[in-house]
Design an enzyme around this catalytic site. Structure first.
Site, short mmCIF file in Angstrom:
data_model
loop_
_atom_site.label_atom_id
_atom_site.label_comp_id
_atom_site.label_asym_id
_atom_site.label_seq_id
_atom_site.Cartn_x
_atom_site.Cartn_y
_atom_site.Cartn_z
N GLU A 1 0.83 -1.20 0.00
CA GLU A 1 0.00 0.00 0.00
C GLU A 1 0.87 1.25 0.00
O GLU A 1 0.37 2.35 0.17
CB GLU A 1 -0.97 -0.01 1.18
CG GLU A 1 -0.35 0.03 2.54
CD GLU A 1 -1.40 0.11 3.64
OE1 GLU A 1 -1.46 -0.84 4.42
OE2 GLU A 1 -2.13 1.10 3.73
N CYS B 1 -3.58 -3.07 4.39
CA CYS B 1 -2.72 -4.12 4.94
C CYS B 1 -3.20 -5.52 4.60
O CYS B 1 -2.56 -6.51 4.97
CB CYS B 1 -2.63 -3.97 6.46
SG CYS B 1 -2.18 -2.33 6.99
N THR C 1 3.60 4.40 15.60
CA THR C 1 3.24 3.11 15.00
C THR C 1 3.76 2.99 13.58
O THR C 1 3.25 2.20 12.80
CB THR C 1 1.71 2.88 15.03
OG1 THR C 1 1.07 3.81 14.14
CG2 THR C 1 1.14 3.07 16.42
N SER D 1 -10.28 3.45 13.83
CA SER D 1 -9.68 2.31 13.13
C SER D 1 -9.53 1.10 14.04
O SER D 1 -9.67 -0.04 13.59
CB SER D 1 -8.32 2.70 12.52
OG SER D 1 -7.32 2.85 13.51
N HIS E 1 -3.15 -9.35 12.45
CA HIS E 1 -2.48 -8.18 11.86
C HIS E 1 -2.03 -7.26 13.01
O HIS E 1 -2.82 -6.96 13.91
CB HIS E 1 -3.42 -7.44 10.91
CG HIS E 1 -2.89 -6.09 10.52
ND1 HIS E 1 -1.66 -5.94 9.94
CD2 HIS E 1 -3.39 -4.84 10.68
CE1 HIS E 1 -1.43 -4.65 9.74
NE2 HIS E 1 -2.47 -3.96 10.18
N LYS F 1 -5.48 -6.71 22.09
CA LYS F 1 -6.91 -6.37 22.06
C LYS F 1 -7.69 -7.36 21.18
O LYS F 1 -8.81 -7.77 21.50
CB LYS F 1 -7.12 -4.95 21.52
CG LYS F 1 -6.71 -3.83 22.47
CD LYS F 1 -6.90 -2.49 21.77
CE LYS F 1 -6.25 -1.33 22.48
NZ LYS F 1 -6.92 -0.88 23.67
N ASN G 1 4.87 -1.17 12.50
CA ASN G 1 3.93 -1.61 11.47
C ASN G 1 4.66 -1.78 10.14
O ASN G 1 5.51 -0.95 9.78
CB ASN G 1 2.80 -0.57 11.32
CG ASN G 1 1.57 -1.15 10.64
OD1 ASN G 1 1.58 -2.27 10.16
ND2 ASN G 1 0.49 -0.37 10.62
N SER H 1 -7.47 -1.66 6.32
CA SER H 1 -8.42 -0.56 6.52
C SER H 1 -9.21 -0.28 5.25
O SER H 1 -8.74 -0.51 4.14
CB SER H 1 -7.66 0.71 6.93
OG SER H 1 -7.16 0.56 8.23
N1 CAA Z 1 1.79 4.16 30.52
C1 CAA Z 1 1.18 3.05 30.06
N2 CAA Z 1 0.14 3.08 29.15
C2 CAA Z 1 -0.25 4.29 28.72
C3 CAA Z 1 0.35 5.49 29.18
C4 CAA Z 1 1.41 5.39 30.12
N3 CAA Z 1 2.04 6.48 30.58
N4 CAA Z 1 -0.26 6.51 28.56
C5 CAA Z 1 -1.22 6.00 27.75
N5 CAA Z 1 -1.21 4.64 27.84
C6 CAA Z 1 -2.04 3.69 27.14
C7 CAA Z 1 -3.48 4.09 26.98
O1 CAA Z 1 -4.25 3.78 28.12
C8 CAA Z 1 -3.88 3.29 25.75
O2 CAA Z 1 -4.11 1.96 26.13
P1 CAA Z 1 -5.54 1.25 25.80
O3 CAA Z 1 -5.76 1.40 24.33
O4 CAA Z 1 -5.35 -0.14 26.25
O5 CAA Z 1 -6.54 2.04 26.60
C9 CAA Z 1 -2.60 3.27 24.92
O6 CAA Z 1 -1.54 3.62 25.80
C10 CAA Z 1 -2.59 4.27 23.78
O7 CAA Z 1 -2.91 5.52 24.31
P2 CAA Z 1 -3.92 6.46 23.53
O8 CAA Z 1 -5.17 5.70 23.16
O9 CAA Z 1 -4.09 7.72 24.30
O10 CAA Z 1 -3.04 6.74 22.24
P3 CAA Z 1 -3.28 7.74 21.06
O11 CAA Z 1 -4.72 8.07 20.92
O12 CAA Z 1 -2.32 8.85 21.21
O13 CAA Z 1 -2.84 6.87 19.81
C11 CAA Z 1 -3.66 5.31 18.17
C12 CAA Z 1 -3.24 5.51 19.63
C13 CAA Z 1 -4.97 6.03 17.92
C14 CAA Z 1 -3.85 3.81 17.92
C15 CAA Z 1 -2.55 5.89 17.25
O14 CAA Z 1 -1.33 5.26 17.52
C16 CAA Z 1 -2.87 5.72 15.78
O15 CAA Z 1 -3.60 6.50 15.18
N6 CAA Z 1 -2.26 4.69 15.12
C17 CAA Z 1 -2.43 4.46 13.67
C18 CAA Z 1 -3.74 3.76 13.34
C19 CAA Z 1 -3.70 2.29 13.70
O16 CAA Z 1 -2.65 1.67 13.82
N7 CAA Z 1 -4.88 1.70 13.85
C20 CAA Z 1 -4.99 0.29 14.15
C21 CAA Z 1 -6.22 -0.33 13.53
S1 CAA Z 1 -6.22 -0.01 11.77
C22 CAA Z 1 -5.13 -1.18 11.14
O17 CAA Z 1 -4.81 -2.13 11.77
C23 CAA Z 1 -4.58 -0.96 9.75
C24 CAA Z 1 -3.21 -0.41 9.85
O18 CAA Z 1 -2.23 -1.16 9.88
C25 CAA Z 1 -3.04 1.03 9.94
#
Ligand code: CAA
Length: 379
Positions: A79, A111, A152, A201, A231, A240, A270, A302
């Site tokens: 991709e 992916c 990521t 996502s 994945h 999860k 990733n 996605s």
């Molecule tokens: N110590 C330990 N854990 C902590 C922490 C700390 N100090 N601070 C935060 N955390 C934890 C949070 O509790 C959270 O855990 P849970 O999800 O278990 O609740 C985790 O760390 C992440 O924290 P946030 O949710 O606050 O993180 P964020 O919102 O800043 O970013 C994300 C997370 C949205 C996934 C971001 O990384 C992102 O956008 N990633 C890209 C999209 C992605 O990978 N999506 C996955 C599904 S889509 C897919 O699979 C296709 C693909 O390859 C893209």
């Protein structure tokens, strides 16, 4: 007829960004990345590394150990394509001296596309058992700097030789499918980085897992797996997913089914289409008790398309793996300072003229230059 993965090799970048380095820049607790996302490092490509050179490096241990003259089809999943018309696999064919009597195409669906390639290859070999197919998945996952998704990122490629009487993994016939038109992650043609609704996502991924698993079960698929690979956009997503899958089956999550498959991805980040299959390498190379056992595999792209399928590990599979080669590659990588990573984040792609790339000592083949809009590889 037994059909599946006869050989599997992977490659990643020679450089990585440690999560401590990123968290120091972002002034974020490193445990958010290490524990919260399940990542220690993310692979970063220098400008002279691209999806073609990664693909060649993934294929090299297979090409060095086995005759590939029966391969007549190369399916290249990505991709992060480098050309809107030409398939990246054609560069691989030349650089790796593959037969000229081949069909080569590129497949895209975020992916997921490597799984489509694997299933197409399986059907093709069932029709023509004397033929062999190369499935290559290669991607550079690059998000905007200072975005939530930055931690990521990653990069990697996997090459799989699909044959009858495979020596590593027999792909079983049942698969469960789930697709839906959603905008969780996408990259319009004019953008170098994707647009992503990160939180959405992750819920979309879990909904797709539920849909694909239900479809798998409707066809008589059983849950008697000795291991599962999901994945992995980041390690915690696998955790999860496994919690969700266990809940769907009214089970307490057994993380020993998952853990070995997380080891490599935790150090790479990733790699989009390659990610599930790097996790498969991680599982096979870090567990010793899988001969004859069934593995569950969940592929998510996605947009979205997903598939749950299963495979049976072959007797004696360990002797067909490239475990030492992969370990040595991971251990020989070098860390980057944040400033160097930032300079490499968005390389010049020759859009506005010629580009010549410094030798990053990532080995060959390497992308030496882009002149007249053409990519010039050093073999
Ligand atoms: N110590 C330990 N854990 C902590 C922490 C700390 N100090 N601070 C935060 N955390 C934890 C949070 O509790 C959270 O855990 P849970 O999800 O278990 O609740 C985790 O760390 C992440 O924290 P946030 O949710 O606050 O993180 P964020 O919102 O800043 O970013 C994300 C997370 C949205 C996934 C971001 O990384 C992102 O956008 N990633 C890209 C999209 C992605 O990978 N999506 C996955 C599904 S889509 C897919 O699979 C296709 C693909 O390859 C893209």
């Amino acid at each position: 007829m037994r059909i599946g993965i006869n050989r599997i090799g992977f490659a990643t970048a020679r450089y990585y960004l440690d999560m401590d380095e990123l968290s120091a820049h972002n002034q974020t607790d490193p445990n958010k990345y290490r524990t919260g996302l399940g990542q220690d490092k993310i692979a970063i490509c220098p400008p002279d590394e691209d999806i073609v050179t990664l693909a060649c490096k993934a294929l090299s241990p297979i090409a060095a150990s086995r005759d590939l003259s029966n391969v007549d089809t190369l399916l290249f999943a990505t991709e992060s394509g480098i050309d809107q018309s030409k398939a990246a696999g054609i560069y691989v064919q030349k650089l790796m001296n593959l037969p000229k009597q081949m069909r080569i195409v590129e497949l895209k669906q975020a992916c997921y596309s490597a799984t489509a390639a694997l299933q197409l290859a399986r059907s093709y070999v069932a029709e023509k058992p004397s033929r062999e197919v190369l499935v290559i998945a290669s991607d550079i996952a690059r998000y905007d700097r200072d975005s939530a998704a930055e931690a990521t990122q990653g990069a990697g490629a996997v090459a799989m030789l699909i044959t009858q009487n495979p020596e590593i993994l027999e792909i079983e016939p049942i698969s469960g499918l789930y697709s839906e038109d959603i905008m969780d992650f996408f990259r319009p043609n004019h953008r170098k980085t994707p647009l992503v609704d990160g939180r959405f996502s992750t819920t979309a991924y879990l909904k797709a897992l539920e849909g694909a698993w239900e479809h798998y079960q409707q066809q008589g698929g059983l849950a008697d797996f000795k291991a599962l690979c999901y994945h992995l956009p980041f390690g915690k997503m696998g955790v999860k997913a496994h919690e969700k899958w266990s809940k769907l089956n009214h089970q307490t999550p057994d993380f020993s089914l998952l853990d070995a498959g997380l080891i490599y991805n935790r150090q790479i980040g990733n790699s989009y289409s390659a990610s599930l299959y790097i996790s498969l390498c991680s599982l096979l190379e870090n567990r010793e008790d899988l001969a004859g056992q069934r593995i569950g595999m969940f592929s998510y792209g996605s947009g979205c398309v997903s598939e749950f399928f299963s495979a049976r590990v072959c007797e004696g599979y360990q002797s067909a793996l490239f475990h030492q080669h992969h370990q040595a590659m991971l251990e020989s990588r070098s860390p980057l300072r944040y400033e160097q990573y930032a300079r490499w984040h968005t390389p010049d792609d020759g859009e506005f003229g010629d580009a010549v790339f410094h030798d990053s000592e990532s080995g060959t083949p390497r992308l030496a230059a882009i002149t007249q809009h053409q990519r010039r590889y050093q073999p």
